[in-house]
Design an enzyme around this catalytic site. Structure first.
Site, PDB file in Angstrom:
ATOM      1  N   CYS A   1       0.836  -1.204   0.000  1.00  0.00           N
ATOM      2  CA  CYS A   1       0.000   0.000   0.000  1.00  0.00           C
ATOM      3  C   CYS A   1       0.878   1.265   0.000  1.00  0.00           C
ATOM      4  O   CYS A   1       1.488   1.583  -1.007  1.00  0.00           O
ATOM      5  CB  CYS A   1      -0.973  -0.040   1.176  1.00  0.00           C
ATOM      6  SG  CYS A   1      -2.353   1.134   1.024  1.00  0.00           S
TER       7      CYS A   1
ATOM      8  N   HIS B   1      -3.477  -5.596   1.087  1.00  0.00           N
ATOM      9  CA  HIS B   1      -2.756  -5.827   2.334  1.00  0.00           C
ATOM     10  C   HIS B   1      -2.679  -7.322   2.668  1.00  0.00           C
ATOM     11  O   HIS B   1      -3.614  -7.876   3.257  1.00  0.00           O
ATOM     12  CB  HIS B   1      -3.464  -5.110   3.486  1.00  0.00           C
ATOM     13  CG  HIS B   1      -3.290  -3.630   3.485  1.00  0.00           C
ATOM     14  ND1 HIS B   1      -2.327  -3.000   4.243  1.00  0.00           N
ATOM     15  CD2 HIS B   1      -3.956  -2.660   2.813  1.00  0.00           C
ATOM     16  CE1 HIS B   1      -2.417  -1.686   4.043  1.00  0.00           C
ATOM     17  NE2 HIS B   1      -3.390  -1.457   3.180  1.00  0.00           N
TER      18      HIS B   1
ATOM     19  N   GLU C   1      -0.888  -8.677   4.970  1.00  0.00           N
ATOM     20  CA  GLU C   1      -0.791  -8.860   6.424  1.00  0.00           C
ATOM     21  C   GLU C   1      -2.167  -8.885   7.072  1.00  0.00           C
ATOM     22  O   GLU C   1      -2.328  -9.433   8.175  1.00  0.00           O
ATOM     23  CB  GLU C   1       0.097  -7.770   7.049  1.00  0.00           C
ATOM     24  CG  GLU C   1      -0.546  -6.427   7.294  1.00  0.00           C
ATOM     25  CD  GLU C   1      -0.692  -5.567   6.053  1.00  0.00           C
ATOM     26  OE1 GLU C   1      -1.157  -4.421   6.181  1.00  0.00           O
ATOM     27  OE2 GLU C   1      -0.357  -6.048   4.936  1.00  0.00           O
TER      28      GLU C   1
END
Length: 232
Positions: free
Chosen positions: A89, A206, A208
């Site tokens: 990002c 994302h 994660e």
């Protein structure tokens, strides 16, 4: 088995650094070092991750000030040695501003912040970050950005596709790249690209935030796993 050390860069305004450190450090024989933006030392890290957030408040444009942080010179040299660098990002925005990746990210097509899970297609599974995916596999990954509209000149887009540098694209649940599925308006529905050597990856989704079933998806976990395995 040798221990892998992963560095997570912290800029003023980073807000996904702890999440990224948790996901990357959840594997055995792996430890994480938090790297401050003002440092000149990567502390012996085997891989570096630039996390999401709003570095320096995204003043001027996203990633444009973070590109001048002292640690970025070390990361540019690190990437030039063929070492793995991942930008997520805002981290993707910083990689583009620093010249490690080609193109630019502009305001989303409808000028609105997008925060939701989206289908993302794997276009190249022959990189150190994507080797645990199937080519054409559709992942479920969250996005949260206001400047995720990827742009590059036609000749650059042609080179990216010819070199296999397009790693991920936005798609529908069946893997079709439709205008409706490309919510931010990115050129060729691009969600993530690599450099020519394949050791630097930048993406807007994302991983994660999709690394634990408690979060609704583990599709992002394999990205960290693949990179760690390539280092080992």
């Amino acid at each position: 088995m040798a221990e892998v050390t992963i560095g997570v860069v912290v800029f003023p305004g980073s807000n996904c650094d702890a999440d990224t450190a948790h996901a990357a450090g959840s594997f055995s024989n792996t430890r994480v070092r938090m790297l401050w933006h003002n440092d000149h030392d990567l502390q012996g890290c085997d891989m570096v991750i630039l996390p999401g957030g709003f570095s320096y408040g995204d003043y001027l444009r996203a990633g444009s000030i973070a590109r001048f942080s002292p640690i970025m010179q070390e990361i540019i040299e690190f990437a030039g040695q063929g070492r793995p660098v991942l930008g997520i990002c805002n981290g993707f925005q910083v990689l583009l501003e620093s010249g490690l990746l080609e193109g630019a990210l502009t305001r989303n097509r409808k000028k609105k912040f997008i925060c939701r899970s989206m289908p993302v297609k794997v276009c190249n599974n022959r990189t150190i970050f994507t080797s645990r995916y199937r080519e054409g596999e559709v992942l479920n990954l969250p996005v949260a950005h206001g400047e995720g509209n990827y742009f590059a000149p036609p000749e650059t887009l042609q080179e990216l596709h010819a070199n296999g540098q397009v790693a991920f694209t936005y798609c529908d649940a069946q893997g079709n790249e439709t205008p409706e599925a490309n919510l931010n308006g990115s050129a060729d529905a691009i969600a993530g690209i690599t450099n020519k050597a394949g050791n630097v990856l930048g993406l807007m989704p994302h991983p994660e935030r999709a690394s634990d079933l408690l979060l609704g998806s583990e599709d992002g976990r394999r990205m960290f796993q693949a990179a760690i395995e390539s280092i080992k």
